[in-house]
Design a protein around this motif. Sequence first.
Motif, PDB file in Angstrom:
ATOM      1  N   GLN A   1       2.807 -28.927 -16.557  1.00 27.83           N
ATOM      2  CA  GLN A   1       4.021 -29.729 -16.372  1.00 27.83           C
ATOM      3  C   GLN A   1       3.780 -30.901 -15.424  1.00 27.83           C
ATOM      4  OE1 GLN A   1       6.383 -26.453 -15.061  1.00 27.83           O
ATOM      5  NE2 GLN A   1       6.519 -25.595 -17.127  1.00 27.83           N
ATOM      6  N   LEU A   2       3.049 -30.673 -14.342  1.00 24.88           N
ATOM      7  CA  LEU A   2       2.779 -31.755 -13.390  1.00 24.88           C
ATOM      8  C   LEU A   2       1.800 -32.769 -13.967  1.00 24.88           C
ATOM      9  CD1 LEU A   2       4.325 -29.866 -11.478  1.00 24.88           C
ATOM     10  CD2 LEU A   2       2.731 -30.542  -9.666  1.00 24.88           C
ATOM     11  N   LEU A   3       0.812 -32.293 -14.703  1.00 29.65           N
ATOM     12  CA  LEU A   3      -0.093 -33.232 -15.371  1.00 29.65           C
ATOM     13  C   LEU A   3       0.674 -34.066 -16.388  1.00 29.65           C
ATOM     14  CD1 LEU A   3      -3.214 -30.932 -15.949  1.00 29.65           C
ATOM     15  CD2 LEU A   3      -3.068 -32.866 -14.366  1.00 29.65           C
ATOM     16  N   ASP A   4       1.560 -33.417 -17.132  1.00 28.11           N
ATOM     17  CA  ASP A   4       2.338 -34.102 -18.169  1.00 28.11           C
ATOM     18  C   ASP A   4       3.152 -35.261 -17.597  1.00 28.11           C
ATOM     19  OD1 ASP A   4       3.803 -34.500 -20.681  1.00 28.11           O
ATOM     20  OD2 ASP A   4       5.461 -33.503 -19.664  1.00 28.11           O
ATOM     21  N   VAL A   5       3.861 -35.016 -16.488  1.00 25.67           N
ATOM     22  CA  VAL A   5       4.711 -36.067 -15.941  1.00 25.67           C
ATOM     23  C   VAL A   5       3.888 -37.207 -15.343  1.00 25.67           C
ATOM     24  CG1 VAL A   5       5.041 -35.307 -13.541  1.00 25.67           C
ATOM     25  CG2 VAL A   5       6.961 -36.334 -14.791  1.00 25.67           C
ATOM     26  N   ASN A   6       2.613 -36.925 -15.088  1.00 29.57           N
ATOM     27  CA  ASN A   6       1.708 -37.968 -14.603  1.00 29.57           C
ATOM     28  C   ASN A   6       0.825 -38.522 -15.718  1.00 29.57           C
ATOM     29  OD1 ASN A   6       1.911 -38.286 -11.505  1.00 29.57           O
ATOM     30  ND2 ASN A   6       2.015 -36.064 -11.806  1.00 29.57           N
ATOM     31  N   GLY A   7       1.224 -38.292 -16.972  1.00 28.61           N
ATOM     32  CA  GLY A   7       0.560 -38.903 -18.113  1.00 28.61           C
ATOM     33  C   GLY A   7      -0.761 -38.287 -18.501  1.00 28.61           C
ATOM     34  N   MET A   8      -0.943 -36.991 -18.197  1.00 26.61           N
ATOM     35  CA  MET A   8      -2.208 -36.337 -18.501  1.00 26.61           C
ATOM     36  C   MET A   8      -2.004 -35.014 -19.213  1.00 26.61           C
ATOM     37  SD  MET A   8      -4.439 -36.966 -14.996  1.00 26.61           S
ATOM     38  CE  MET A   8      -3.030 -36.892 -13.870  1.00 26.61           C
ATOM     39  N   THR A   9      -3.043 -34.588 -19.923  1.00 25.23           N
ATOM     40  CA  THR A   9      -3.139 -33.250 -20.498  1.00 25.23           C
ATOM     41  C   THR A   9      -4.482 -32.677 -20.064  1.00 25.23           C
ATOM     42  OG1 THR A   9      -4.249 -33.927 -22.539  1.00 25.23           O
ATOM     43  CG2 THR A   9      -1.824 -34.038 -22.512  1.00 25.23           C
ATOM     44  N   TYR A  10      -4.793 -31.484 -20.536  1.00 23.11           N
ATOM     45  CA  TYR A  10      -6.093 -30.894 -20.213  1.00 23.11           C
ATOM     46  C   TYR A  10      -7.244 -31.745 -20.744  1.00 23.11           C
ATOM     47  CZ  TYR A  10      -3.866 -26.554 -18.641  1.00 23.11           C
ATOM     48  OH  TYR A  10      -3.123 -25.625 -17.955  1.00 23.11           O
ATOM     49  N   ALA A  11      -6.984 -32.568 -21.763  1.00 25.23           N
ATOM     50  CA  ALA A  11      -8.027 -33.439 -22.301  1.00 25.23           C
ATOM     51  C   ALA A  11      -8.478 -34.481 -21.279  1.00 25.23           C
ATOM     52  CB  ALA A  11      -7.531 -34.138 -23.568  1.00 25.23           C
ATOM     53  N   ASP A  12      -7.669 -34.700 -20.251  1.00 24.31           N
ATOM     54  CA  ASP A  12      -7.965 -35.735 -19.254  1.00 24.31           C
ATOM     55  C   ASP A  12      -8.629 -35.187 -17.997  1.00 24.31           C
ATOM     56  OD1 ASP A  12      -6.664 -38.039 -20.619  1.00 24.31           O
ATOM     57  OD2 ASP A  12      -4.901 -36.752 -20.407  1.00 24.31           O
ATOM     58  N   VAL A  13      -8.786 -33.854 -17.909  1.00 25.31           N
ATOM     59  CA  VAL A  13      -9.427 -33.245 -16.743  1.00 25.31           C
ATOM     60  C   VAL A  13     -10.432 -32.204 -17.214  1.00 25.31           C
ATOM     61  CG1 VAL A  13      -7.398 -33.593 -15.267  1.00 25.31           C
ATOM     62  CG2 VAL A  13      -7.657 -31.430 -16.517  1.00 25.31           C
ATOM     63  N   GLU A  14     -11.273 -31.754 -16.313  1.00 25.72           N
ATOM     64  CA  GLU A  14     -12.155 -30.620 -16.598  1.00 25.72           C
ATOM     65  C   GLU A  14     -11.458 -29.373 -16.070  1.00 25.72           C
ATOM     66  OE1 GLU A  14     -16.219 -31.048 -15.371  1.00 25.72           O
ATOM     67  OE2 GLU A  14     -16.212 -33.213 -15.742  1.00 25.72           O
ATOM     68  N   GLU A  15     -10.612 -28.784 -16.926  1.00 25.25           N
ATOM     69  CA  GLU A  15      -9.788 -27.664 -16.472  1.00 25.25           C
ATOM     70  C   GLU A  15     -10.580 -26.368 -16.401  1.00 25.25           C
ATOM     71  OE1 GLU A  15      -9.389 -27.145 -20.945  1.00 25.25           O
ATOM     72  OE2 GLU A  15      -9.808 -28.749 -19.512  1.00 25.25           O
ATOM     73  N   GLN A  16     -10.248 -25.565 -15.397  1.00 29.14           N
ATOM     74  CA  GLN A  16     -10.812 -24.231 -15.263  1.00 29.14           C
ATOM     75  C   GLN A  16      -9.667 -23.259 -15.002  1.00 29.14           C
ATOM     76  OE1 GLN A  16     -14.316 -23.837 -12.766  1.00 29.14           O
ATOM     77  NE2 GLN A  16     -14.791 -26.015 -12.982  1.00 29.14           N
ATOM     78  N   PHE A  17      -9.716 -22.110 -15.647  1.00 34.00           N
ATOM     79  CA  PHE A  17      -8.634 -21.132 -15.551  1.00 34.00           C
ATOM     80  C   PHE A  17      -9.046 -20.032 -14.568  1.00 34.00           C
ATOM     81  CE2 PHE A  17      -8.359 -23.214 -19.656  1.00 34.00           C
ATOM     82  CZ  PHE A  17      -7.015 -23.555 -19.728  1.00 34.00           C
ATOM     83  N   LEU A  18      -8.679 -20.216 -13.326  1.00 30.78           N
ATOM     84  CA  LEU A  18      -9.126 -19.324 -12.251  1.00 30.78           C
ATOM     85  C   LEU A  18      -7.939 -18.736 -11.503  1.00 30.78           C
ATOM     86  CD1 LEU A  18     -11.897 -21.654 -10.734  1.00 30.78           C
ATOM     87  CD2 LEU A  18     -12.203 -19.857 -12.454  1.00 30.78           C
ATOM     88  N   SER A  19      -8.103 -17.517 -11.017  1.00 28.16           N
ATOM     89  CA  SER A  19      -7.094 -16.901 -10.158  1.00 28.16           C
ATOM     90  C   SER A  19      -7.061 -17.621  -8.816  1.00 28.16           C
ATOM     91  CB  SER A  19      -7.422 -15.424  -9.931  1.00 28.16           C
ATOM     92  OG  SER A  19      -8.595 -15.311  -9.129  1.00 28.16           O
ATOM     93  N   PHE A  20      -6.081 -17.303  -7.985  1.00 27.13           N
ATOM     94  CA  PHE A  20      -6.003 -17.915  -6.660  1.00 27.13           C
ATOM     95  C   PHE A  20      -7.287 -17.665  -5.864  1.00 27.13           C
ATOM     96  CE2 PHE A  20      -1.054 -17.592  -6.368  1.00 27.13           C
ATOM     97  CZ  PHE A  20      -0.944 -18.539  -7.367  1.00 27.13           C
ATOM     98  N   ALA A  21      -7.750 -16.422  -5.860  1.00 23.54           N
ATOM     99  CA  ALA A  21      -8.949 -16.080  -5.086  1.00 23.54           C
ATOM    100  C   ALA A  21     -10.174 -16.800  -5.632  1.00 23.54           C
ATOM    101  CB  ALA A  21      -9.169 -14.575  -5.090  1.00 23.54           C
ATOM    102  N   GLU A  22     -10.298 -16.831  -6.955  1.00 25.50           N
ATOM    103  CA  GLU A  22     -11.437 -17.526  -7.570  1.00 25.50           C
ATOM    104  C   GLU A  22     -11.370 -19.023  -7.283  1.00 25.50           C
ATOM    105  OE1 GLU A  22     -12.106 -14.684 -11.521  1.00 25.50           O
ATOM    106  OE2 GLU A  22     -10.602 -16.279 -11.540  1.00 25.50           O
ATOM    107  N   SER A  23     -10.174 -19.587  -7.336  1.00 29.25           N
ATOM    108  CA  SER A  23     -10.013 -21.016  -7.045  1.00 29.25           C
ATOM    109  C   SER A  23     -10.456 -21.332  -5.626  1.00 29.25           C
ATOM    110  CB  SER A  23      -8.544 -21.431  -7.226  1.00 29.25           C
ATOM    111  OG  SER A  23      -8.145 -21.337  -8.561  1.00 29.25           O
ATOM    112  N   ALA A  24     -10.015 -20.499  -4.691  1.00 33.03           N
ATOM    113  CA  ALA A  24     -10.367 -20.725  -3.286  1.00 33.03           C
ATOM    114  C   ALA A  24     -11.880 -20.698  -3.096  1.00 33.03           C
ATOM    115  CB  ALA A  24      -9.688 -19.676  -2.406  1.00 33.03           C
ATOM    116  N   ASN A  25     -12.548 -19.721  -3.709  1.00 34.61           N
ATOM    117  CA  ASN A  25     -14.002 -19.601  -3.557  1.00 34.61           C
ATOM    118  C   ASN A  25     -14.741 -20.774  -4.195  1.00 34.61           C
ATOM    119  OD1 ASN A  25     -13.902 -17.187  -2.121  1.00 34.61           O
ATOM    120  ND2 ASN A  25     -13.922 -15.927  -3.980  1.00 34.61           N
ATOM    121  N   GLN A  26     -14.300 -21.177  -5.392  1.00 36.12           N
ATOM    122  CA  GLN A  26     -14.946 -22.292  -6.074  1.00 36.12           C
ATOM    123  C   GLN A  26     -14.729 -23.608  -5.324  1.00 36.12           C
ATOM    124  OE1 GLN A  26     -16.859 -22.194  -9.212  1.00 36.12           O
ATOM    125  NE2 GLN A  26     -16.951 -20.136  -8.350  1.00 36.12           N
ATOM    126  N   PHE A  27     -13.559 -23.760  -4.728  1.00 40.04           N
ATOM    127  CA  PHE A  27     -13.253 -24.961  -3.953  1.00 40.04           C
ATOM    128  C   PHE A  27     -14.106 -25.013  -2.691  1.00 40.04           C
ATOM    129  CE2 PHE A  27     -10.771 -27.406  -0.871  1.00 40.04           C
ATOM    130  CZ  PHE A  27     -10.389 -28.516  -1.605  1.00 40.04           C
TER     131      PHE A  27
END
Length: 316
Positions: free
Chosen positions: A153-179
């Motif tokens: 929804q936030l990407l959409d209102v800013n004119g983007m879809t997943y095609a415009d980013v390198e999306e990764q589907f991670l849990s909160f814990a996985e996101s924190a570690n990867q970041f």
Amino acid sequence: MKKSLLAFLAVLCVLTVSIGVYCASDLVLATGGTAGTYYPLGGAIANIANKRISKMNMAAQATGASIENIRLVTKEEADLALVQNDTADYAYNGTEAFQGKPTKSFGAVASLYPEVIQFVVRADGPIKTWADVRGKRISVGAPGSGTEANARQLLDVNGMTYADVEEQFLSFAESANQFKDGHIDGFFVTAGVPNPGITDVSTQHKIRILSMPADKIKELTTKYPFLVASAVPANAYINQPDAASTPAVMAILVAGNHVSEDDVYHITKVLFENDGDLARAHAKGAEIKLATALNGLSTPLHPGAAKYYKEKGLIK
């Protein structure tokens, strides 16, 4: 789930009646995991309802949270539930996780507190504005999660879809570690502030919660009426000196249509008229206020809740 709990309570009823104690009818409040906010808050709500409503016997039940809770209420295996308001909207309208399978077997009781959509980036990293998100490595949350829907929804209102980013589907814990390891440039979290995963990240990196301009938030909340304007204050996290304007979903209480108008009326009343007991019982209880009781509610009210709000002049 409800059947096993009620079986236990039925035995308890026999014992209490045998010693002359009145046993009221039972209500099950579906909450969330024991490590989250919904479970202890639900326990506090149940305890206060039992204390302040004559003959009320409510029990909080640990669950898998919003999506499961809607399904439990639909099956009448739970009577009340804590859910995110966007999940309630998806269920009522048959979208997202409920695609093609709408359920209208529940009514909203009250908005409780905001669960803020937080997009975390490095303070010294390449993402300074939403335009900079394009082409970056972004965790959008676990597949099918509320966070993942909010990210779209936030990407959409800013004119983007997943095609415009390198999306990764991670849990909160996985996101924190990867970041922390530099493998992603930013990640979405929909949660109360502060969130433990973001707190963990902020101990090692200076971070920014990416702010959204007021016109974009207005566009977003118009397109998705279950979203509300919110903010993350400065210094909500270590190494996060700047405040951020960002949307939020609301944690709400719903009740099944099978629950009586009278019960829901009294439950709604006790949410807002408990002499501060709820605020003392849980930190989020302090955020439950009559002035924001209808914020972000995009599904119909339960008749019992509507009766209370009419008395208070919030609705006609």
